[in-house]
Structure formats: C-alpha cells, structure tokens
Design an enzyme around this catalytic site. Structure first.
Site, mmCIF file in Angstrom:
data_model
loop_
_atom_site.group_PDB
_atom_site.id
_atom_site.type_symbol
_atom_site.label_atom_id
_atom_site.label_comp_id
_atom_site.label_asym_id
_atom_site.label_seq_id
_atom_site.Cartn_x
_atom_site.Cartn_y
_atom_site.Cartn_z
ATOM 1 N N ARG A 216 -11.018 -11.092 1.534
ATOM 2 C CA ARG A 216 -11.989 -12.076 1.035
ATOM 3 C C ARG A 216 -11.441 -13.496 1.109
ATOM 4 O O ARG A 216 -12.201 -14.455 1.175
ATOM 5 C CB ARG A 216 -12.395 -11.718 -0.389
ATOM 6 N N LYS B 240 0.826 -1.195 0.000
ATOM 7 C CA LYS B 240 0.000 0.000 0.000
ATOM 8 C C LYS B 240 0.871 1.259 0.000
ATOM 9 O O LYS B 240 1.958 1.266 0.576
ATOM 10 C CB LYS B 240 -0.875 0.044 1.258
#
Length: 500
Positions: free
Chosen positions: A326, A252
């Site tokens: 997920r 990130k």
C-alpha cells in the site's frame, strides 16, 4: 514435436445444453478421430453467449488436423448476419442475436484452445511457452491470449531473473511495441522527483536492484480527441510490482515467503491489460504506472513504525514492514491523480507544498489499481476469486456484468466507513497502517485516503495472481495467472469502444 495448428470455426450455442461437435474436415484413416463431443455444462449465459473459455482448452490435446466446430444455428453464426429473415428463419434481430452469440462462443473457443497450449518452459530448454496462433477473426482474442501468456510468464519467473529492472524492461518493450512513451525513475531519482514511499520500501535491496517507477503513456494513433474534438478520457492503471517480498524486517515465515516471486502479480495484470487496450485501440488515453521494488532485509531497511511520508505528504507510521504494498501504491496513485506535495523538513511541524500538475495533465476518467495486497482477501474469498473495492456503484456494476458475460468472476467487498478510524496514528502523523490491522477493508481505506481520495471512479483489484488447487485445469496450469483480465478488458471495451 511442434504444437499442431488447427482452425476453429463456427461455434454455435444451444439454448439449453451446449455440447458442440468437432468434425474432422479431411479424410480420416482407420482408427483415427472422426468426431469429438465437448460438453460445457448447463446452458444459459454461462454456456452460450459468454462464459469460461477453459472447457475449450481440452481441444489442444486433439491430434493434428483441421476441425470445424459445429452445433445448433451453424448457418446463422457463420453468415454475415443482418437483414430480414426469409423462409421462417426468424426476424432480422433474432438472426443478428444468433450471429453475435455464435461469435462470442467462437472467441471463447479460440481463446481456450490457445491457452490450452500454454506451458512455462523457460528453464526446460524449450522456450517460454509461446503458443501457436490459428487464423483468428477477433483481434481481441489474439490480444487476450498474448496478454495471458506474458503475464503468466512474468509472474512465474523466479525473482533472480525478474527484479525491478527486468520488470521495467518488459514495460519498456511493451511501450515500444505500441508506440507509447516510456519513462523510468530509479534509485535516488525517486527522491528527487518526490516518490518517497517507493524509495523507502525498496532501498534495502542491493545496488543492482534499486527501486523504480516505470510510466507508460499512450493515445490511439490518429485519434487524440473524440468525435466532437473533446479530449479523450484518461484510463489510469497502477500495478504493485514487488518483485520479491521477504516481509522486510518483520520477516515472513518460510512457507509464506516461498512463493513471493508472485508479489508483482498486480503489475503483470495491468501490463497485460494495457497491452489489450493498446492492441484493440480503445478510445482513451492510457497511463500505466508500475512501482517496482524488492522488499528486502538490510541495515538500511525501513523499520516498523518508522514515520515517513508519501507523494501527497500523507504521514505514514507502518506497523508491519510486510504491509509494504500500500505504501508504493500510494505514491503511484497520487501521481495518477496529479497529486504532488513536498514536505519541508525545516519547518516543524512538517508542512507540505503542493506542486501543480503539468499543463497537459488530465484527471483520469477511471483509475484501476491491482495488487497481491492482502492475505485477508484470500481468507475471505479463496485463491481463485479476486476481491474488488470500488467507490462508484455504476463502475462496479459494469465490471460485474462483464465478469458474468466472460465467466471471469470477481467479488466486491465493502469500504466500511467505521474502518477508517483504524488508520489514525498515535505518532503524530495523519494516519498509520498499524500492525494490529490485518483486515482487507482497512488496507483499502489506506489506499483511498492516502492515494485516491474521492476523485473520479476507482477500482482496486486484490488478486492472488496464481493458479493453485481447484483453479488448476485445462488451459490453467499451476503458476502465474492474470486473474480478472478478461472481465476488465470486456468492461473497458464497453466503456470506451475502439478507435476508427
């Protein structure tokens, strides 16, 4: 100075503009506060029978004392209710409605007052923002207040002091407080018990912070079955517990990584909700699953487009290691639904061997998962409005109604069927979560296909888990937040009721 303890009594709504008056109940010295007006805005359901508790948080700033909250229909809301009316006071039903409306506002006032005292103070040498508890007539309010404080503290705590093991210890303490069963699998135990996706995401964290799955199971004491002897419905809660998210090898940017201690906000939300369910003794069997990891960078970190499988032997080619949530949810959701397939690597192409659920396994009546899953949801709805995905219109309508009554807004987004095709993989697995897909809808299809399928009712809560910007105000300081907690708890109370 210790925080003052005050008693809030008899909150009574006006049909139009609800402006309660606080009357100080003891002798007031010259120059002291004798009466306080608190404006809550326009009338209707938002200001009367339900709505936000936050305006009442301003009451926490009043001088120490004992106050009585007054308004219209004080006598009705302070009475025991019931029976027919006398003296033109309205019908019995009208009186009962007034009592219920007054009680709802009283609960709202008490919760707002309590949370008005909240402050995260762990590193200021004054504790962790514990709030005083006045004499509450509603156990639900007490449970919500404690749930909010706990979730906020968990989310706001830096990752150095809240890794996967710390989060599991908090879940274990919750289980012990309510007499629930607790189990944790960590490190290579995840592979032994077939939770490969959780292990894959968390394996790069250093040896003191291995990935894990914490599981809590509870039934209301003395009420293991329904009135007719039938098994109680199962409520399954799954919360994403990424205690810090670097983004993995697809690292990130600094600005995006800065606040990733909150990436376990979904786990904090379901743990707080579980506390409320158990404290209120709702008539359901409860299963809580918290997959907890750090998405770290190391030589053994999983790579973009690595082929892997989840607990249901669904092949995943994940195109961006920052889409890790997920993956760990898929393992936990498969567990919640009794799905367990092991891949046999010695038989090309890989084959899956299903494992039957345990003898006492029961499919959930309702499965709720919560996660700080997608930036796309924040782009669509902003930081203060959780996105909801549902495969059951009736369950969504129940949550929507509860959100309106409690003033705890959520917003449904569609499971748009054509997005399902975006999950098709090009590397020979059954589907992939590819880097070109950033839409929140595709992520939900990934969960639905990989973890949930179409069994039973399912709600996904995509939360920001943090108060920022316009969300900050009385009772809501900047920091961690259990967004949707009040709406979810109200929905579950209506759905299951309380044990006798």
């Amino acid at each position: 100075m210790p925080r003052p303890r005050r008693r809030i009594m008899n909150c009574n709504p006006s049909p139009q503009l609800f402006t309660p008056t606080l009357h100080r109940k003891h002798t007031v010295t010259q120059g002291g506060v004798a009466r306080v007006l608190l404006g809550l805005g326009l009338g209707g359901s938002g200001a009367a029978a339900g709505g936000e508790p936050w305006p009442f948080a301003a009451l926490a700033k009043l001088p120490s004392g004992v106050y009585k909250l007054e308004g219209e229909a004080v006598a009705a809301s302070s009475s025991s209710g019931g029976g027919s009316s006398s003296g033109g006071g309205g019908t019995g039903a009208e009186q009962q409605a007034a009592v219920a409306a007054g009680a709802a506002v009283a609960d709202r006032a008490a919760l707002g007052f309590l949370l008005g005292h909240y402050a995260y103070e762990r590193y200021k040498g004054s504790g962790s923002g514990v709030i005083a508890r006045p004499g509450l007539r509603s156990a639900h309010v007490a449970a919500l207040a404690r749930g909010f404080v706990w979730a906020r503290d968990l989310i706001t705590t830096p990752a150095e002091d809240l890794g996967p093991q710390h989060l599991a210890a908090e879940a274990e303490a919750l289980a012990a407080a309510h007499g629930a069963a607790f189990r944790v699998l960590q490190g290579d135990e995840l592979l032994e018990h077939n939770y490969p996706a959780i292990h894959t995401v968390g394996r790069a964290s250093h040896r003191w912070l291995p990935p894990l799955l914490a599981t809590l199971e509870w039934s209301p004491p003395g009420a293991a079955t329904g009135a007719g002897g039938e098994a109680l419905p199962v409520l399954a809660l799954v919360g994403k517990g990424v205690c810090f998210d670097t983004g993995g090898l697809d690292l990130k940017p600094a600005a995006s990584m800065k606040n990733m201690k909150k990436d376990m906000g979904g786990a904090a939300l379901v743990l707080a909700l579980a506390h409320c369910v158990m404290a209120a003794r709702l008539r359901c069997r409860l299963r809580v699953l918290v997959p907890a990891v750090e998405n770290a960078v190391a030589g053994n970190a999983f790579r973009p487009l690595d082929g892997s499988v989840d607990r249901y032997a669904v092949g995943v080619a994940n195109g961006n290691t920052d889409a890790e949530g997920r993956l760990i949810l898929a393992d936990a959701l498969a567990d919640a639904l009794g799905r367990n397939c092991r891949v046999n690597p010695n038989q090309p192409p890989p084959t899956a061997t299903p494992t039957a659920p345990t003898a006492n396994f029961q499919l959930p009546d309702l499965l709720i998962d919560a996660a700080t899953l997608t930036g796309a949801a924040r782009v669509a709805l902003g930081a203060d409005l959780p996105a909801v995905f549902a495969n059951d219109d009736d369950t969504w309508r129940a949550l929507e109604a509860a959100a309106a009554v409690t003033g705890d807004p959520v917003w449904r987004l569609p499971l748009h069927a054509p997005y399902r095709k975006s999950l098709d993989s090009k590397v020979g697995r059954r589907f992939g979560c590819c880097s070109g897909v950033w839409g929140v809808g595709c992520g939900m299809w990934g969960l639905k296909v990989g973890g949930c399928g179409t069994r039973g009712s399912w709600l996904h809560i995509d939360t920001n888990a943090f108060n920022v910007g316009v969300a900050v105000g009385p009772g809501r300081p900047e920091g961690g937040e259990a967004q949707g907690l009040r709406a979810l708890f109200a929905m579950l109370c209506a759905r299951y009721g309380t044990a006798a």
